[in-house]
Scaffold this active site. Structure first.
Site, PDB file in Angstrom:
ATOM      1  N   ASP A   7       0.824  -1.216   0.000  1.00 51.40           N
ATOM      2  CA  ASP A   7       0.000   0.000   0.000  1.00 51.40           C
ATOM      3  C   ASP A   7       0.858   1.266   0.000  1.00 51.40           C
ATOM      4  OD1 ASP A   7      -1.935  -1.889   0.425  1.00 51.40           O
ATOM      5  OD2 ASP A   7      -2.829  -0.904   2.166  1.00 51.40           O
ATOM      6  N   ASP A   8       0.217   2.335  -0.410  1.00 49.32           N
ATOM      7  CA  ASP A   8       0.666   3.735  -0.200  1.00 49.32           C
ATOM      8  C   ASP A   8       1.636   4.275  -1.235  1.00 49.32           C
ATOM      9  OD1 ASP A   8      -0.896   3.448   2.013  1.00 49.32           O
ATOM     10  OD2 ASP A   8       0.653   3.893   3.479  1.00 49.32           O
ATOM     11  N   HIS A  28      -5.104   9.441  -0.112  1.00 49.20           N
ATOM     12  CA  HIS A  28      -4.981   8.618   1.092  1.00 49.20           C
ATOM     13  C   HIS A  28      -5.810   9.195   2.247  1.00 49.20           C
ATOM     14  CE1 HIS A  28      -3.190   6.075   4.246  1.00 49.20           C
ATOM     15  NE2 HIS A  28      -2.949   5.261   3.240  1.00 49.20           N
ATOM     16  N   HIS A  68      -6.156   3.048  -3.951  1.00 55.03           N
ATOM     17  CA  HIS A  68      -6.021   3.328  -2.512  1.00 55.03           C
ATOM     18  C   HIS A  68      -6.356   4.806  -2.245  1.00 55.03           C
ATOM     19  CE1 HIS A  68      -4.818   1.981   1.420  1.00 55.03           C
ATOM     20  NE2 HIS A  68      -3.734   2.714   1.512  1.00 55.03           N
ATOM     21  N   HIS A 112       3.756  -2.356   2.974  1.00 53.67           N
ATOM     22  CA  HIS A 112       3.786  -1.022   2.369  1.00 53.67           C
ATOM     23  C   HIS A 112       5.091  -0.854   1.605  1.00 53.67           C
ATOM     24  CE1 HIS A 112       0.903  -0.768   5.663  1.00 53.67           C
ATOM     25  NE2 HIS A 112       0.339   0.226   5.013  1.00 53.67           N
TER      26      HIS A 112
HETATM   27 ZN    ZN Z   1      -2.562   3.254   3.199  1.00 57.10          ZN
END
Ligand code: ZN
Length: 238
Positions: A50-51, A105, A101, A192
Site C-alpha cells: 500500500d501507499d 490517502h 487506494h 507497504h
Molecule cells: Zn494506506
C-alpha cells in the site's frame, strides 16, 4: 453552490466512473488467462503493498519481484501515481495487479459520499493514465469505510488477513516474523512499499514462503483460485 457541486460529482461519477467500471470488472474477472493456468490445489498467498509509489523503494521491490519471478498487488495512491507513472507501467509489465487506494490517502469513514466517489474516481483515472487499465479492486486507507458508502463503489473491496505491521515496527526481523507466523493458504498479506525495512524483509519472506510450498498470486487471481466470489465477504473486515 454546495448542492450544485454534489450534483455535479454524482452525475460525473455515474457517467464517467460507474458505467465503464461495471463493464470493465466483469470482463477482467472472467477473462484472465493467468487464473486458468494456475492450479487451485496448490497453496497460494497474495503479497500486497500500500501507499506507493515511493520514489526509491517501489522500484527496488519490483526488482525483487522480477528476480524471484513472482507477482504482487499494489494499492496505489492516485496523487503519487501522477508523480511516478513509470512505476505503474513496470508493475503491469511484471503482471502485478494495480488497485485503488484513493487519490489523497484519506480516511473514507470520515468522508461524505461525494468526496468518496471523487477520491476513488480520480485515483482510477490516475492509474488509467499511467498504466492504460482501470483497476477492479480497491483498499480503503486504514481499512475503513462504512457499509453504506461501500455500496456506492462498484469495485471489489480488498482488506487483508495477515498484517506485517511494517508500518508500526519498521523492523525487518519483526516484519518477517509477523508474516511467516500467521500465513496460511489464501492469505492476503498487508505491507507497504514505503519503508526500507519492508524492502529488506521481502527477499526472506518470499524465500521462506516458497520453501513452505506457497505460490504467489494477485488478489484477483487468488479470489478466482480459491473460488471466492465476493472478496469483501472473505477478507478481514473492520
Ligand atoms: Zn494506506
Amino acid at each position: 453552490m454546495k448542492i450544485k457541486k454534489i450534483l455535479f460529482f454524482a452525475a460525473f461519477a455515474i457517467l464517467v466512473f460507474v458505467c465503464p467500471l461495471y463493464v470493465c470488472s466483469v470482463d477482467a474477472i472472467s477473462g484472465d488467462e493467468n487464473i486458468h493456468a494456475a492450479d487451485p490445489e496448490k497453496k497460494y498467498v497474495a503479497l500486497t503493498f500500500d501507499d506507493g509509489p515511493h520514489p526509491v523503494y517501489t522500484q527496488k521491490i519490483l526488482d525483487i519481484l522480477a528476480e524471484k519471478n513472482i507477482v504482487a498487488t499494489f494499492f496505489i495512491v492516485g496523487g503519487r501515481a501522477e508523480i511516478y507513472p513509470e512505476s505503474l507501467l513496470r508493475m503491469k509489465e511484471l503482471n502485478c495487479e494495480l488497485g485503488n487506494h484513493t487519490y489523497d490517502h484519506v480516511d473514507l469513514s470520515k468522508t461524505k459520499k461525494a468526496g468518496i466517489l471523487y477520491q476513488i474516481q480520480r485515483c482510477n483515472e490516475a492509474i488509467y493514465a499511467a498504466s492504460g487499465e482501470y483497476p477492479i479492486v480497491y483498499r480503503p486507507p486504514f481499512g475503513r469505510i462504512s457499509k453504506e458508502n461501500e455500496k456506492a463503489i462498484p469495485m471489489r473491496k480488498v482488506l487483508w488477513t495477515v498484517d506485517s505491521q511494517d508500518w508500526n515496527t519498521k523492523n525487518k526481523d519483526k516484519v518477517i516474523k509477523n508474516v511467516v507466523k500467521s500465513v496460511k493458504d489464501g492469505s492476503i498479506i498487508l505491507m507497504h512499499d514505503f519503508y526500507k525495512s519492508t524492502l529488506n524483509a521481502l527477499p526472506e519472506i518470499i524465500d521462506q514462503l516458497t520453501e513452505a510450498g506457497y505460490e504467489f498470486a494477485t488478489v484477483s487471481e487468488l479470489a478466482a483460485l480459491k473460488k471466492i466470489s465476493h472478496l469483501h465477504e472473505y477478507f478481514m473486515d473492520d
